[in-house]
Design a protein around this motif. Structure first.
Motif: not given
Length: 423
Positions: A150, A335-336, A338, A341, A345, A372-373
């Motif tokens: 996160n 971070p992608i 929201p 998300a 990725s 998540s990134h």
């Protein structure tokens, strides 16, 4: 006959980046102007005085013969002098450092030297792929230590809790721990206070530490990243890998170093004596000139990446994408957003490539905890980075439908299929 019949090949998963690279190649073949922020491949020329030394050395026919797999003495001495100058650490150039054909080769060959089938290696996740897979190829089992989820930076208390728990539940006891700060891909930086309890714990448990310090000189804010060898006791268990690639824009030259524990350096030297004769001697001579010569070129590289970092982070913020400002490395760990998300990725990276003509590295390629990134490399000039952020801003604006997509799996699958059909 399929390659999958081979044991070591079967242990390697499909290369995640290959899918994005194939899309990138197809787009360029069709005339698209792809801005490539995917691979950490320096775009600047190697400083002229280093190139001149290479040319001078290559004109001497004596340098065309086999070199030394441990590295020529002058280069090992220059690297020891760098450690004294930069970290105030005394290194014996004969027993405590070895020249590698890039830090990646050094880590992979050390893994071959020290690993027995079934050994357990502790590797942070996400991490640079060679960190786990160098050991997987050597027959080890990897225990992943989740870090940086996160977008949160690792703190020593949480890291030590994770490390102690992993060691307690590992059978057999882990052989080694891999560390990488400044981190690729997360750009995280730590200080000596982070390393101290880790060194103390690993000494007590008899666990080696392999520290990847490839980005030691690419820093922007605060104190320069330290070497784990600044802790005197670390020399009993630790080896550190450094590289000329980013510091001097010498990525294609393939010169790196392993430095530290004599037993591990001896093991690496023994393996390398069977595998190679070292890098081409003129390249090693030029690398010696780089380390011993004027260092203003290093500051220029640092300033360049800092300018690119600032343009990238500010441009992404203007596009509506809040990305933490990296204090070191040539990467931003983003971070992608929201609203995207749910894609993960890889699919998000595909959409950026397809819709914004910007290539990034999907975080899943660095481990499941990176999904998540995405990683953005600062390997295009300021003008191109500004164009990339404008493209991304337009992509966000025009893909409101993707952003508002239902979380229902069936709807999401249909959406992704429709996006793929556009490629």
């Amino acid at each position: 006959m399929s390659n999958t019949e081979f044991h070591r090949i079967k242990r390697l998963p499909p290369y995640v980046f290959a899918e994005v690279n194939a899309m990138k190649a197809r787009a360029r073949a069709n005339g698209a102007d792809i801005i490539d922020l995917g691979m950490g491949n320096p775009d600047q020329a190697t400083p002229q005085h280093i190139v001149d030394k290479l040319v001078e050395a290559v004109r001497d026919p004596k340098t065309h013969r086999y070199s030394n797999s441990r590295g020529i003495p002058g280069l090992r001495k220059a690297h020891a002098a760098y450690y004294k100058r930069r970290f105030n650490v005394d290194i014996d150039p004969e027993t405590e450092t070895i020249v590698t054909i890039g830090s990646k080769e050094g880590l992979a060959n050390l893994a071959q030297a020290i690993t027995s089938p079934g050994d357990v290696i502790l590797v942070p996740n996400p991490s640079y792929p060679i960190h786990p897979f160098g050991f997987i190829l050597a027959g080890a089992s990897v225990c992943h230590l989740p870090v940086g989820q996160n977008g949160a930076l690792t703190d020593i208390d949480s890291f030590m809790n994770t490390l102690v728990r992993a060691v307690r539940h590992s059978v057999p006891k882990p052989l080694a721990l891999v560390l990488n700060y400044p981190s690729n891909p997360t750009a995280e930086v730590v200080g000596l206070d982070f390393y101290r309890p880790i060194v103390e714990f690993c000494r007590k448990e008899g666990i080696y530490i392999l520290s990847d310090l490839a980005y030691a000189e690419i820093f922007f804010d605060g104190n320069p990243p330290p070497s784990i060898l600044e802790i005197p006791e670390a020399r009993e268990i630790a080896v550190e890998f450094t590289s000329m690639s980013k510091t001097y824009s010498m990525a294609g030259w393939r010169i790196g170093f392993a430095t530290g524990n004599k037993k591990l350096i001896t093991a690496l030297a023994r393996i390398k004596s069977y595998l190679d004769y070292g890098a081409f001697t003129p390249i090693q001579v030029a690398a010696t000139a780089a380390l011993n010569g004027p260092q203003d070129c290093v500051q220029q590289v640092r300033d360049m990446y800092k300018q690119r970092r600032d343009v990238m982070i500010e441009g992404l913020a203007a596009a509506g994408w809040e990305v933490p400002t990296p204090s070191a490395s040539m990467f931003a760990w983003a971070p992608i957003p929201p609203q995207f998300a749910h894609l993960g990725s890889l699919e998000f990276a595909k959409l950026l490539l397809q819709e914004a003509e910007v290539a990034v590295a999907p975080g899943i390629g660095f481990g499941e905890y990176g999904d998540s990134h995405v990683r953005l490399a600062m390997v295009e000039n300021v003008h191109r980075i500004r164009q990339a952020t404008r493209n991304i801003k337009e992509f966000f604006r025009s893909n409101a439908g993707v952003a508002a997509a239902s979380q229902d799996p069936a709807v999401r699958a249909a959406l992704l299929e429709s996006e793929k059909a556009k490629v």
